[in-house]
Design a protein around this motif. Structure first.
Motif, PDB file in Angstrom:
ATOM      1  N   ILE A  91       0.831  -0.987  -0.082  1.00 23.66           N
ATOM      2  CA  ILE A  91      -0.047  -0.007  -0.061  1.00 23.66           C
ATOM      3  C   ILE A  91       0.963   0.994  -0.046  1.00 23.66           C
ATOM      4  CG2 ILE A  91      -1.640   1.443   1.511  1.00 23.66           C
ATOM      5  CD1 ILE A  91      -3.087  -1.023   2.235  1.00 23.66           C
ATOM      6  N   VAL A  92       1.948   1.276   0.808  1.00 23.82           N
ATOM      7  CA  VAL A  92       2.657   2.613   0.890  1.00 23.82           C
ATOM      8  C   VAL A  92       3.512   2.749  -0.280  1.00 23.82           C
ATOM      9  CG1 VAL A  92       4.337   3.626   2.398  1.00 23.82           C
ATOM     10  CG2 VAL A  92       3.009   2.082   3.513  1.00 23.82           C
ATOM     11  N   LEU A  93       4.155   1.621  -0.812  1.00 26.84           N
ATOM     12  CA  LEU A  93       4.740   1.928  -2.065  1.00 26.84           C
ATOM     13  C   LEU A  93       3.924   2.335  -3.153  1.00 26.84           C
ATOM     14  CD1 LEU A  93       7.313  -0.965  -1.891  1.00 26.84           C
ATOM     15  CD2 LEU A  93       7.913   1.438  -1.277  1.00 26.84           C
ATOM     16  N   ILE A  94       2.887   1.729  -3.251  1.00 29.59           N
ATOM     17  CA  ILE A  94       1.891   2.027  -4.483  1.00 29.59           C
ATOM     18  C   ILE A  94       1.391   3.290  -4.303  1.00 29.59           C
ATOM     19  CG2 ILE A  94      -0.307   1.143  -5.570  1.00 29.59           C
ATOM     20  CD1 ILE A  94       0.310  -1.472  -4.800  1.00 29.59           C
ATOM     21  N   ALA A  95       0.948   3.787  -3.257  1.00 30.06           N
ATOM     22  CA  ALA A  95       0.484   5.287  -3.001  1.00 30.06           C
ATOM     23  C   ALA A  95       1.373   6.259  -3.379  1.00 30.06           C
ATOM     24  CB  ALA A  95      -0.060   5.453  -1.552  1.00 30.06           C
ATOM     25  N   ALA A  96       2.693   5.926  -3.027  1.00 30.93           N
ATOM     26  CA  ALA A  96       3.885   6.741  -3.171  1.00 30.93           C
ATOM     27  C   ALA A  96       3.957   7.040  -4.919  1.00 30.93           C
ATOM     28  CB  ALA A  96       5.065   6.450  -2.470  1.00 30.93           C
ATOM     29  N   THR A  97       4.001   5.751  -5.312  1.00 36.37           N
ATOM     30  CA  THR A  97       4.276   5.726  -7.015  1.00 36.37           C
ATOM     31  C   THR A  97       3.314   6.378  -7.755  1.00 36.37           C
ATOM     32  OG1 THR A  97       5.356   3.616  -6.635  1.00 36.37           O
ATOM     33  CG2 THR A  97       4.715   4.240  -8.872  1.00 36.37           C
ATOM     34  N   VAL A  98       2.057   6.183  -7.277  1.00 30.38           N
ATOM     35  CA  VAL A  98       0.695   6.787  -7.894  1.00 30.38           C
ATOM     36  C   VAL A  98       0.886   8.624  -7.668  1.00 30.38           C
ATOM     37  CG1 VAL A  98      -1.527   7.229  -7.849  1.00 30.38           C
ATOM     38  CG2 VAL A  98      -0.799   5.053  -7.695  1.00 30.38           C
ATOM     39  N   HIS A  99       1.229   8.845  -6.432  1.00 35.21           N
ATOM     40  CA  HIS A  99       1.445  10.071  -6.182  1.00 35.21           C
ATOM     41  C   HIS A  99       2.438  10.753  -7.123  1.00 35.21           C
ATOM     42  CE1 HIS A  99       1.541  13.999  -3.815  1.00 35.21           C
ATOM     43  NE2 HIS A  99       2.885  13.803  -3.794  1.00 35.21           N
ATOM     44  N   GLN A 100       3.568  10.319  -7.368  1.00 33.37           N
ATOM     45  CA  GLN A 100       4.797  10.750  -7.962  1.00 33.37           C
ATOM     46  C   GLN A 100       4.483  10.585  -9.679  1.00 33.37           C
ATOM     47  OE1 GLN A 100       8.401   8.934  -6.781  1.00 33.37           O
ATOM     48  NE2 GLN A 100       8.101   9.875  -4.520  1.00 33.37           N
ATOM     49  N   HIS A 101       3.951   9.404 -10.086  1.00 33.52           N
ATOM     50  CA  HIS A 101       3.963   9.013 -11.452  1.00 33.52           C
ATOM     51  C   HIS A 101       2.578   9.077 -12.047  1.00 33.52           C
ATOM     52  CE1 HIS A 101       8.518   8.637 -10.930  1.00 33.52           C
ATOM     53  NE2 HIS A 101       8.117   7.780 -10.015  1.00 33.52           N
ATOM     54  N   GLY A 102       1.806   8.820 -11.209  1.00 32.94           N
ATOM     55  CA  GLY A 102       0.480   8.476 -11.693  1.00 32.94           C
ATOM     56  C   GLY A 102       0.128   6.875 -12.022  1.00 32.94           C
ATOM     57  N   VAL A 103      -1.163   6.907 -12.236  1.00 29.39           N
ATOM     58  CA  VAL A 103      -1.576   5.199 -12.537  1.00 29.39           C
ATOM     59  C   VAL A 103      -0.668   4.986 -13.533  1.00 29.39           C
ATOM     60  CG1 VAL A 103      -3.508   3.763 -12.972  1.00 29.39           C
ATOM     61  CG2 VAL A 103      -3.869   5.876 -11.422  1.00 29.39           C
ATOM     62  N   GLU A 104      -0.508   5.513 -14.703  1.00 28.30           N
ATOM     63  CA  GLU A 104       0.147   4.658 -15.946  1.00 28.30           C
ATOM     64  C   GLU A 104       1.638   4.668 -15.319  1.00 28.30           C
ATOM     65  OE1 GLU A 104      -1.047   4.021 -18.629  1.00 28.30           O
ATOM     66  OE2 GLU A 104      -2.934   4.623 -18.134  1.00 28.30           O
ATOM     67  N   GLY A 105       2.283   5.350 -14.483  1.00 33.64           N
ATOM     68  CA  GLY A 105       3.649   5.176 -14.011  1.00 33.64           C
ATOM     69  C   GLY A 105       3.540   3.794 -13.237  1.00 33.64           C
ATOM     70  N   LEU A 106       2.500   3.773 -12.403  1.00 33.83           N
ATOM     71  CA  LEU A 106       2.290   2.417 -11.494  1.00 33.83           C
ATOM     72  C   LEU A 106       2.244   1.302 -12.532  1.00 33.83           C
ATOM     73  CD1 LEU A 106       1.731   0.852  -8.722  1.00 33.83           C
ATOM     74  CD2 LEU A 106      -0.661   1.651  -9.043  1.00 33.83           C
ATOM     75  N   VAL A 107       1.499   1.416 -13.331  1.00 32.34           N
ATOM     76  CA  VAL A 107       1.493   0.026 -14.366  1.00 32.34           C
ATOM     77  C   VAL A 107       2.629  -0.248 -14.892  1.00 32.34           C
ATOM     78  CG1 VAL A 107       0.276  -0.765 -16.456  1.00 32.34           C
ATOM     79  CG2 VAL A 107      -1.162   0.483 -14.661  1.00 32.34           C
ATOM     80  N   LEU A 108       3.293   0.820 -15.363  1.00 31.89           N
ATOM     81  CA  LEU A 108       4.720   0.581 -15.905  1.00 31.89           C
ATOM     82  C   LEU A 108       5.506  -0.006 -14.815  1.00 31.89           C
ATOM     83  CD1 LEU A 108       6.747   0.609 -18.286  1.00 31.89           C
ATOM     84  CD2 LEU A 108       7.194   3.281 -17.697  1.00 31.89           C
TER      85      LEU A 108
END
Length: 562
Positions: A91-108
């Motif tokens: 949860i923590v890592l995903i939330a930080a990734t979404v905040h920085q790179h958006g959902v598309e960045g998370l998927v990548l």
């Protein structure tokens, strides 16, 4: 030999599903797997949506992850009972990734992480993941639990913040404290009711699906009583009825460079979590998983989930344990659990819109409380200062810095403490001469000659202990005409230690003394030979008695004899 090695290599990368089918799979096993898969799906349904929402993405992405990722983990994995899907630890890592790179960045990042995890497995590096010290796993798990609980306070209390919820814990708690006057009584009642229901079911009906029962009652109650609470429908507009079309995320060099740190974090945590979960399943069933095949499957699952817009996949300890306790016969229960979730999306997706977010926050609050491993945490604090230091370092860095830093720092300090313990455990001692009272375990006939110093080195003789052992050898009071180093109790010797032995032998040779090494194991002998410990510096003997006899002959003849 080559055929045997190839056969073993092929077995290491054979999915457990193939083993189960080869052993014979009939109606009884299918019925058992059907019930176990249904039980796990009932647990995974609310949990997958709750984890996705807490991670900052829509609930359908959690379901995509459980369906696609869970299917691939079970179909390809190296564990018979592993259940894959979204996990609270991410949860923590995903939330930080979404905040920085958006959902598309998370998927990548998820896609790249899948490739990395599969590569780790293909290179047979899975065993190294198991070297993470226990205080590190307890520390980062407890830290994640604290962060998850803090992330749910807003929905637990129905708070309305003036701006975006801060990520760092101190800032988050400050913003939440300022928003306390906006707390919603209906949200508090829903969340409290869900928590109470889950705990009550666990207490009096432990085999019932407490989370699904609690969420269903909360949704029905909120709808019938027309409670003013935020729901999945009001925030996300509901859940699609089925999977989207698969597709690769947009891959460019710039985007890859941007999300690479997140992908590495997903890889590290996903590898650790999946193998920990597989070990738990092994301990419950007496089976043994194939760690490298499991990592290859986890990698494939992350690639597959990302192609459907999912979030990171890993082995989930709670769902895997539920699978085992429900009577699973093998990986088909995990495959069926994914299919059950897909049926839910197709048939009952509109009903999910009525689920209050406070109810899902209540589910995650229970998950955080359960995953904190409170007894283990307290036990490690009492165990030793070293374990307590590693535990607290990992715990606080996870909370106040980030998960990757916590794991790396905890592992590094833990490794250093372990090396220190090994180094201080090495002992160097000269056998007692005739007339002394010490009992050193040697026959008196081997120790009565003052011209031959019999020295025992016991323990792991490696770089951490090399300097201390070298100093101890040099400080032996007498200067005999020959030395016999007993290495029988030295199971490990590295190149640094071998260099220390070589230096000692050179100094002894310079004084005209002879050196014999007795009882060294084959691996130890190879290391010593590779570092120049050979005639005319020293000779090897299989036993101490042989070395002492040869040493006396060398003194008599004035040369190093065999």
């Amino acid at each position: 030999m080559a055929d045997i090695a190839a056969s073993r290599g092929a077995k290491l990368f054979t999915p457990k599903l193939a083993d189960v089918l080869r052993e014979g799979y009939g109606g009884a096993q299918l019925r058992a797997d059907a019930m176990a898969g249904l039980t796990v799906a009932i647990v995974a349904l609310p949990l997958s949506m709750a984890i996705a929402i807490a991670s900052g993405v829509s609930p359908d992405r959690g379901l995509y992850t459980a369906i696609v990722g869970g299917f691939l983990v079970s179909a390809l994995g190296g564990s018979r009972f592993q259940i894959g899907g979204p996990a609270g630890a991410f949860i923590v890592l995903i939330a930080a990734t979404v905040h920085q790179h958006g959902v598309e960045g998370l998927v990548l990042a998820t896609f790249l992480s899948g490739l990395m995890i599969a590569t780790v497995g293909a290179l047979r590096l899975g065993a190294f993941i198991q070297y993470i010290p226990y205080p590190v796993t307890v520390g980062f798990t407890a830290g994640i639990a604290v962060i998850i609980l803090a992330s749910q306070i807003k929905d637990l209390l129905g708070l309305r913040l003036a701006g975006p919820e801060p990520g760092p814990l101190p800032a988050k708690l400050g913003a939440l404290a300022q928003a306390l006057p906006t707390a919603s009584l209906p949200a508090v009642l829903v969340a409290g009711g869900v928590i109470a229901t889950i705990l009550a079911v666990r207490r009096w009906r432990p085999h019932w699906p407490g989370m699904l029962i609690a969420v269903t009652l909360a949704a029905a109650g909120a709808a019938l009583l027309d409670l003013s609470v935020e729901t999945i429908a009001t925030r996300f507009g509901g859940i699609p009825r089925g999977l989207p079309l698969p597709g690769l995320p947009e891959i460019t060099l710039t985007k890859v460079q941007a999300v690479l740190p997140a992908a590495l974090s997903f890889t590290l945590l996903g590898s650790i979590e999946s193998l920990l979960s597989a070990v738990v399943a092994d301990s419950m069933t007496g089976r043994r998983h194939r760690s490298n095949m499991e990592l290859v499957a986890q990698g494939a699952a992350n690639v597959g989930a990302s192609m459907f817009g999912g979030i990171p996949v890993t082995g989930t300890i709670a769902r895997t344990a539920t699978n085992v306790r429900s009577g699973s016969a093998g990986p088909i229960s995990g495959i069926l659990h994914s299919l059950y979730l897909l049926v839910f999306m197709i048939v009952a997706a509109p009903l999910a819109g009525y689920i209050p977010l406070a109810a899902l926050a209540g589910v995650l609050a229970v998950v955080a409380w359960t995953m904190a491993e409170k007894q283990e945490f307290a036990g490690l604090l009492r165990a030793s200062r070293g374990d307590a230091a590693v535990l607290l370092l990992t715990f606080f860095l996870t909370i106040f810095r980030d998960l990757t830093t916590g794991i790396v720092a905890g592992f590094s300090v833990g490794a250093l403490l372990f090396l220190h313990r090994l180094a201080t455990a090495v002992e160097v001692g000269r056998a007692a001469s005739q007339g002394r009272d010490e009992d050193d375990g040697y026959d008196a006939a081997l120790t009565h000659d003052p011209d031959v110093a019999l020295i025992r080195i016991s323990g792991a003789f490696f770089f951490g202990a090399a300097a201390a052992v070298g100093t101890a050898l040099d400080e032996i009071g007498e200067q005999p005409k020959a030395y016999v180093l007993d290495l029988t109790d030295a199971p490990i010797l590295d190149s640094t230690a071998a260099a220390a032995v070589a230096n000692f032998a050179r100094r002894a040779k310079g004084r005209g003394a002879f050196v014999y090494l007795a009882g060294a194991r084959k691996a130890v002998v190879r290391t010593l030979l590779a570092n120049g410990v050979r005639p005319p510096l020293a000779r090897f003997k299989a036993e101490v008695a042989q070395a002492v006899i040869s040493a006396r002959r060398s003194i008599a003849e004035g040369r190093l004899v065999a």
